[in-house]
Design a protein around this motif. Structure first.
Motif, PDB file in Angstrom:
ATOM      1  N   LYS A 161       0.834  -1.213   0.000  1.00 30.29           N
ATOM      2  CA  LYS A 161       0.000   0.000   0.000  1.00 30.29           C
ATOM      3  C   LYS A 161       0.863   1.255   0.000  1.00 30.29           C
ATOM      4  O   LYS A 161       0.587   2.212  -0.739  1.00 30.29           O
ATOM      5  N   SER A 162       1.902   1.282   0.836  1.00 33.58           N
ATOM      6  CA  SER A 162       2.777   2.457   0.908  1.00 33.58           C
ATOM      7  C   SER A 162       3.511   2.679  -0.409  1.00 33.58           C
ATOM      8  O   SER A 162       3.626   3.812  -0.887  1.00 33.58           O
ATOM      9  N   THR A 165       1.067   4.182  -2.992  1.00 34.32           N
ATOM     10  CA  THR A 165       0.733   5.591  -2.773  1.00 34.32           C
ATOM     11  C   THR A 165       1.929   6.483  -3.083  1.00 34.32           C
ATOM     12  O   THR A 165       1.772   7.550  -3.688  1.00 34.32           O
ATOM     13  N   SER A 180       5.024  12.693  -0.779  1.00 32.63           N
ATOM     14  CA  SER A 180       5.411  11.286  -0.750  1.00 32.63           C
ATOM     15  C   SER A 180       6.155  10.947   0.532  1.00 32.63           C
ATOM     16  O   SER A 180       5.899   9.937   1.170  1.00 32.63           O
ATOM     17  N   LEU A 183       3.761  10.788   3.471  1.00 31.39           N
ATOM     18  CA  LEU A 183       2.999   9.551   3.551  1.00 31.39           C
ATOM     19  C   LEU A 183       3.848   8.422   4.121  1.00 31.39           C
ATOM     20  O   LEU A 183       3.369   7.589   4.874  1.00 31.39           O
ATOM     21  N   ILE A 204      -5.959  11.004  -1.149  1.00 31.04           N
ATOM     22  CA  ILE A 204      -5.674   9.678  -0.611  1.00 31.04           C
ATOM     23  C   ILE A 204      -5.646   9.779   0.906  1.00 31.04           C
ATOM     24  O   ILE A 204      -5.011  10.675   1.464  1.00 31.04           O
ATOM     25  N   ASP A 206      -4.508   8.702   4.477  1.00 32.19           N
ATOM     26  CA  ASP A 206      -3.467   8.015   5.237  1.00 32.19           C
ATOM     27  C   ASP A 206      -4.074   7.703   6.597  1.00 32.19           C
ATOM     28  O   ASP A 206      -4.366   8.607   7.385  1.00 32.19           O
TER      29      ASP A 206
END
Length: 282
Positions: A161-162, A165, A180, A183, A204, A206
């Motif tokens: 997932k990380s 993203t 980036s 996140l 998105i 987090d």
């Protein structure tokens, strides 16, 4: 001004408007009404005070976030191996809350044996996207479905997932330039929910995770409503309120035997039904 709450810290709220980010406090009447603003809320702001919360189309308690448009349900081809029970739980919660579920199969560079998963969910009508976050494959297609949406990535730890993203923010033009890194920072110790904008009106989430995927609030008698491929065949059930498990003249069981409904999905339905029924009795 009208805006969206992107972050909450104690009693301070960061609201993104068309022109700026504004640090706000909430009007006292919300405490009286026992309704606190949360991330994702569309609000009316005046002189640094949130005066109105617009109606929410959905709301999650853990983590506290509202107005999610879609889940990107991420699973890996391997390491960890695909957990289709978790995928189905996430789909159920998406269907219950009016959230669009999109399946993302990541790490396609490590294992080519995932065509059955694609067929299972595409035959139901769900969109399936394949990616290799390590090498940037499929990222452009994934980014397209995120436009003009509030999106939460869900899935087991380690599915990527990380990486997904971060790839999306590297491809997009971020006005802050370091989204980036934000996140990635503290990804495994996230305690707060925050929305990151990677394109206009495209966010998105987090989050520290969705504990609600244990299906709290789902009655076993309504479980079949969230297996949407059952719908065309329920009218063939002889009994009203059919559980689709022990009944003889069941439209769902007949559809499974004719391979019109995936056997694996049906077996997971039965397992979840029995689990939820047992919890209800307990």
């Amino acid at each position: 001004m009208k805006g969206i709450i992107t972050k909450v810290q104690s009693d301070l709220y960061i609201v993104k408007t068309d022109s700026d980010k504004v640090e706000c406090k909430a009007k006292g009447i919300f405490k009286f009404k026992k309704m606190s603003p949360i991330v994702g809320d569309v609000v009316e702001v005046n002189d640094g005070v949130i005066e109105k919360i617009y109606p929410r189309k959905n709301e999650f308690v853990r983590p506290p976030i509202a107005n999610i448009d879609q889940f990107i349900i991420v699973l890996a081809t391997t390491n960890p191996k695909p957990d289709l029970m978790l995928v189905d739980k996430q789909i159920i919660m998406a269907e219950k809350n009016g959230v669009e579920p999109i399946i993302c199969i990541n790490k396609i560079d490590l294992n080519s044996d995932y065509t059955d998963i694609i067929e299972t969910y595409e035959n139901i009508g769900y969109q399936v996207i394949t990616t290799d976050a390590k090498n940037g494959l499929g990222i452009e297609k994934l980014a397209v479905v995120l436009n003009n949406k509030i999106t939460a990535f869900t899935g087991n730890s380690g599915v990527g997932k990380s990486a997904l993203t971060n790839n999306i923010f590297n491809e997009a033009v971020s006005p802050e330039g370091n989204t980036s890194e934000k996140l990635e920072k503290g990804k495994h110790t996230t305690k707060f929910v925050e929305l990151f904008e990677f394109a206009q009106n495209s966010y998105i989430a987090d989050t520290p995770g969705f504990s609600s995927f244990e299906l709290q609030g789902i009655n076993y008698k309504e479980l079949d409503e969230y297996f949407i491929e059952f719908t065309p065949y329920k009218e063939n059930c002889e009994y009203r309120g059919c559980s689709h498990i022990k009944e003889i003249n069941c439209g769902i069981k007949k559809a499974v035997s004719k391979r019109k409904i995936d056997k694996g999905r049906y077996d997971r339905y039965v397992e979840l039904y029995e689990k939820l029924r047992g919890e209800k009795k307990w």
